[in-house]
Design a protein around this motif. Structure first.
Motif, PDB file in Angstrom:
ATOM      1  N   VAL A   9      10.629   9.403   5.925  1.00  0.00           N
ATOM      2  CA  VAL A   9       9.688   8.150   6.880  1.00  0.00           C
ATOM      3  C   VAL A   9      10.106   7.028   6.323  1.00  0.00           C
ATOM      4  CG1 VAL A   9       7.317   7.771   7.140  1.00  0.00           C
ATOM      5  CG2 VAL A   9       7.780  10.158   6.758  1.00  0.00           C
ATOM      6  N   PHE A  10      10.360   6.325   7.395  1.00  0.00           N
ATOM      7  CA  PHE A  10      10.612   4.889   7.040  1.00  0.00           C
ATOM      8  C   PHE A  10       9.469   3.982   6.617  1.00  0.00           C
ATOM      9  CE2 PHE A  10      14.162   6.983   9.223  1.00  0.00           C
ATOM     10  CZ  PHE A  10      15.097   6.551   8.554  1.00  0.00           C
ATOM     11  N   GLY A  11       9.509   3.076   6.033  1.00  0.00           N
ATOM     12  CA  GLY A  11       8.200   2.256   5.674  1.00  0.00           C
ATOM     13  C   GLY A  11       8.458   1.090   4.484  1.00  0.00           C
ATOM     14  N   ASP A  12       7.335   0.795   4.225  1.00  0.00           N
ATOM     15  CA  ASP A  12       6.912  -0.036   3.008  1.00  0.00           C
ATOM     16  C   ASP A  12       6.671   0.704   1.903  1.00  0.00           C
ATOM     17  OD1 ASP A  12       6.064  -1.781   1.115  1.00  0.00           O
ATOM     18  OD2 ASP A  12       5.253  -3.279   2.725  1.00  0.00           O
ATOM     19  N   SER A  19      -0.503   2.966  -3.000  1.00  0.00           N
ATOM     20  CA  SER A  19      -1.804   4.036  -2.375  1.00  0.00           C
ATOM     21  C   SER A  19      -1.854   5.284  -2.984  1.00  0.00           C
ATOM     22  CB  SER A  19      -1.325   4.240  -0.845  1.00  0.00           C
ATOM     23  OG  SER A  19      -0.278   5.315  -0.641  1.00  0.00           O
ATOM     24  N   LEU A  20      -0.643   5.795  -3.852  1.00  0.00           N
ATOM     25  CA  LEU A  20      -0.742   7.018  -4.397  1.00  0.00           C
ATOM     26  C   LEU A  20      -2.020   6.995  -5.806  1.00  0.00           C
ATOM     27  CD1 LEU A  20       3.178   7.862  -4.926  1.00  0.00           C
ATOM     28  CD2 LEU A  20       1.498   8.940  -3.575  1.00  0.00           C
ATOM     29  N   GLU A  26      -7.692  10.977  -1.289  1.00  0.00           N
ATOM     30  CA  GLU A  26      -7.248  11.209  -0.001  1.00  0.00           C
ATOM     31  C   GLU A  26      -5.949  12.100   0.206  1.00  0.00           C
ATOM     32  OE1 GLU A  26      -7.590   7.976   2.801  1.00  0.00           O
ATOM     33  OE2 GLU A  26      -7.960   6.845   1.092  1.00  0.00           O
ATOM     34  N   PHE A  27      -4.805  11.590  -0.819  1.00  0.00           N
ATOM     35  CA  PHE A  27      -3.864  12.496  -1.116  1.00  0.00           C
ATOM     36  C   PHE A  27      -4.213  14.007  -1.395  1.00  0.00           C
ATOM     37  CE2 PHE A  27      -1.711   8.501  -0.901  1.00  0.00           C
ATOM     38  CZ  PHE A  27      -0.763   8.607  -0.334  1.00  0.00           C
ATOM     39  N   VAL A  79      -0.556   4.299   4.723  1.00  0.00           N
ATOM     40  CA  VAL A  79      -0.092   4.199   3.484  1.00  0.00           C
ATOM     41  C   VAL A  79       1.434   3.434   3.519  1.00  0.00           C
ATOM     42  CG1 VAL A  79      -1.747   5.645   2.418  1.00  0.00           C
ATOM     43  CG2 VAL A  79       0.779   6.475   3.602  1.00  0.00           C
ATOM     44  N   GLY A  80       1.864   2.806   4.711  1.00  0.00           N
ATOM     45  CA  GLY A  80       2.962   2.110   4.567  1.00  0.00           C
ATOM     46  C   GLY A  80       4.066   2.457   5.468  1.00  0.00           C
TER      47      GLY A  80
END
Length: 101
Positions: A9-12, A19-20, A26-27, A79-80
């Motif tokens: 998954v591409f992202g920030d 966010s972890l 939530e995770f 989450v990015g």
């Protein structure tokens, strides 16, 4: 027999790693939902501009149903994940081998 699923998954990744800890509950909730739907194993890895999801599922159909939930896409974006880029999927049937650990 179960399947191994790798999703890139591409992202920030800085937003994701933050966010972890900030959204751990939530995770954990999503992980429990996954287990209830057929997830056997789950782990993240972070690379340069991407998150790698390494999962084992009872069936590919169970994974597709879970991952295809629109709420999952919304969460990923929050989450990015860069939702303008499609994730890359690799799926294979899990096999036993003498060197498995």
């Amino acid at each position: 027999m179960s399947v191994i699923v790798a999703v890139k998954v591409f992202g920030d990744t800085s937003v994701f790693t933050k966010s972890l800890t900030e959204r751990g509950d939530e995770f954990r909730k999503i992980a429990e939902q996954g287990r209830q739907q057929g997830a056997v194993h789950h782990q993240f890895a972070v690379g340069d501009g991407f998150v790698l999801v390494n999962d084992e599922w009872e069936t590919v159909e169970a994974f597709q149903k879970f991952f295809g939930n629109p709420e999952m896409r919304t969460f990923m974006g929050s989450v990015g994940a860069d939702l303008s880029k499609a994730p890359e999927f690799t799926v294979g049937e899990s096999v036993d081998s003498p060197d498995k650990f």
